[in-house]
Design a protein around this motif. Structure first.
Motif, PDB file in Angstrom:
ATOM      1  N   LYS A 205       0.847  -1.193   0.000  1.00  0.00           N
ATOM      2  CA  LYS A 205       0.000   0.000   0.000  1.00  0.00           C
ATOM      3  C   LYS A 205       0.883   1.244   0.000  1.00  0.00           C
ATOM      4  O   LYS A 205       1.892   1.313   0.702  1.00  0.00           O
ATOM      5  CB  LYS A 205      -0.900  -0.010   1.237  1.00  0.00           C
ATOM      6  CG  LYS A 205      -1.810   1.199   1.348  1.00  0.00           C
ATOM      7  CD  LYS A 205      -2.659   1.132   2.607  1.00  0.00           C
ATOM      8  CE  LYS A 205      -3.552   2.352   2.732  1.00  0.00           C
ATOM      9  NZ  LYS A 205      -4.404   2.304   3.936  1.00  0.00           N
TER      10      LYS A 205
ATOM     11  N   LYS B 259     -10.018   3.125  -5.939  1.00  0.00           N
ATOM     12  CA  LYS B 259      -9.083   2.165  -5.360  1.00  0.00           C
ATOM     13  C   LYS B 259      -9.723   0.788  -5.215  1.00  0.00           C
ATOM     14  O   LYS B 259     -10.893   0.656  -4.855  1.00  0.00           O
ATOM     15  CB  LYS B 259      -8.605   2.648  -3.993  1.00  0.00           C
ATOM     16  CG  LYS B 259      -7.769   3.919  -4.046  1.00  0.00           C
ATOM     17  CD  LYS B 259      -7.334   4.320  -2.653  1.00  0.00           C
ATOM     18  CE  LYS B 259      -6.471   5.575  -2.696  1.00  0.00           C
ATOM     19  NZ  LYS B 259      -6.034   5.979  -1.329  1.00  0.00           N
TER      20      LYS B 259
ATOM     21  N   SER C 193      -5.325  -2.496  -3.343  1.00  0.00           N
ATOM     22  CA  SER C 193      -4.530  -1.262  -3.353  1.00  0.00           C
ATOM     23  C   SER C 193      -4.654  -0.512  -2.039  1.00  0.00           C
ATOM     24  O   SER C 193      -3.798   0.295  -1.686  1.00  0.00           O
ATOM     25  CB  SER C 193      -4.954  -0.367  -4.517  1.00  0.00           C
ATOM     26  OG  SER C 193      -6.247   0.169  -4.309  1.00  0.00           O
TER      27      SER C 193
END
Length: 297
Positions: free
Chosen positions: A161, A231, A235
C-alpha cells in the motif's frame, strides 16, 4: 482469555457519514436486516479486570461506555492497561488523542509505526503534550508478557500500500498479533489488515483457537464498481474475501474454532444479514463480527 469486539467496521464506520451505497441506505432506512457498526477495535483480558486495547478507533469513547468492564472505578482509574497498534492508520490511532485525559498511556507499536505517528501524523507527539506516553517497541517474533495470564507475539504483515507519510521502514508497517492465555495455552490472532495471505502468514494462524481477520471488501473491485472510489481492495492494503487469491478459500479450510471477519467496509454486502454473500459465509463456517461480540478463549 476474554475478547470483546468494541468496533467491527472499517474506517468511517457503518453507515459511513457521506455514503449512499446500497448497504448504507439499507441500514439507515431499516429496509433490510442490518446493524450499525463503529470503527474496528477489540479489548482483551485474562481476568476481566485488566484490559488491553488493540487499536484505538475514533469511536473509542462510545465503545468504552458500551462496555461496563472498561468503566473506571471510583478513583477514576482506567482499567485499560495499554494499547497495541497494528499500524498507523488514522482509524486505528485517532482514539489515542481521545484518551488524553488519562494519567498516562502505554502504547505498543513497531518502530515503523512509532515513526509515522511521531513525524508523520504527529498523533503521538500531540498526545505527549497532554499526558505521559510510554512507548513499548513491538518486535515481530518476540514474546511479550502482559502480566498474569496473558502474552503476545506480533508478526510482520507485508504490504505494498502506498505510504502517505514516507520515511518509516517497510518492515513493521503492519503487524498482526497472536495473543495467548498462558494458563490454558489457547490463543487468538487479530489481523484486521492483510493484503495477501502468504504461506508465512497462514503459518502464524496454525494452532490458534480463534481468528479475527480482515473482511474489508467482498470483491477486489467492489468500491470502483459502486462508484465510491477508484481504489481496489488490494490497493488499500486489504485482501478481498472472494475472487482470485481471496481469503475465504484459504480460511474456510483452516481448523480454527472461531473464524470471524472484522474491519468490514460499509460497501461490503456481508453487512446485510439477508444477503447471499452472508449465507455463503455461513456455509463455509465463517462469522461476521458485530459490535459487542464476546469470545471466551
Amino acid at each position: 482469555m476474554w475478547v470483546r469486539v468494541l468496533g467491527s467496521a472499517a474506517g468511517g464506520g457503518f453507515p459511513q457519514w457521506n455514503c449512499t451505497c446500497p448497504s448504507c441506505r439499507a441500514v439507515r432506512s431499516g429496509s433490510r436486516p442490518s446493524i450499525a457498526r463503529s470503527q474496528s477495535s477489540i479489548a482483551v483480558s485474562a481476568d476481566r479486570e485488566r484490559w488491553f486495547l488493540l487499536n484505538a478507533s475514533p469511536d473509542i469513547q462510545s465503545q468504552i461506555e458500551s462496555f461496563p468492564d472498561l468503566h473506571p472505578d471510583e478513583g477514576r482509574v482506567s482499567r485499560l492497561e495499554a494499547v497495541l497498534l497494528t499500524d498507523a492508520e488514522l482509524d486505528h490511532t485517532i482514539g489515542l488523542l481521545l484518551m488524553r485525559e488519562g494519567r498516562g498511556i502505554e502504547v505498543h507499536a513497531t518502530d515503523s509505526v512509532h515513526e509515522t505517528l511521531t513525524t508523520g501524523t504527529s498523533v503521538l507527539r500531540t498526545l505527549e503534550a497532554y499526558c505521559p506516553v510510554k512507548w513499548q517497541e513491538v518486535v515481530p517474533g518476540a514474546e511479550v508478557s502482559l502480566g498474569d495470564g496473558l502474552s503476545y507475539s506480533a508478526f510482520d504483515v507485508p504490504t505494498e500500500k502506498s505510504m502517505r507519510f514516507p520515511g518509516a521502514a517497510a518492515y513493521g508497517r503492519v503487524v498482526g498479533y497472536r495473543l495467548t492465555d498462558t494458563r490454558s495455552g489457547r490463543s487468538l490472532v487479530y489481523l484486521p489488515c492483510v493484503q495477501t495471505l502468504t504461506s508465512e502468514i497462514v503459518e502464524q494462524l496454525a494452532g490458534t483457537s480463534a481468528l479475527l481477520i480482515d473482511g474489508t471488501c467482498w470483491h477486489d473491485d467492489e468500491m470502483p464498481s459502486l462508484g465510491l472510489a477508484s481504489k481496489t481492495s488490494r490497493s488499500m492494503g486489504h485482501v478481498p474475501i472472494t475472487g482470485p487469491g481471496g481469503s475465504l478459500e484459504t480460511l474456510s479450510q483452516l481448523p480454527i474454532d472461531r473464524k470471524v471477519y472484522i474491519h468490514i467496509n460499509n460497501s461490503n454486502p456481508i453487512l446485510l444479514d439477508d444477503s447471499p454473500e452472508r449465507a455463503h459465509l455461513d456455509r463455509h463456517g465463517m462469522e461476521v463480527a458485530v459490535d459487542g461480540l464476546e469470545l471466551e478463549i
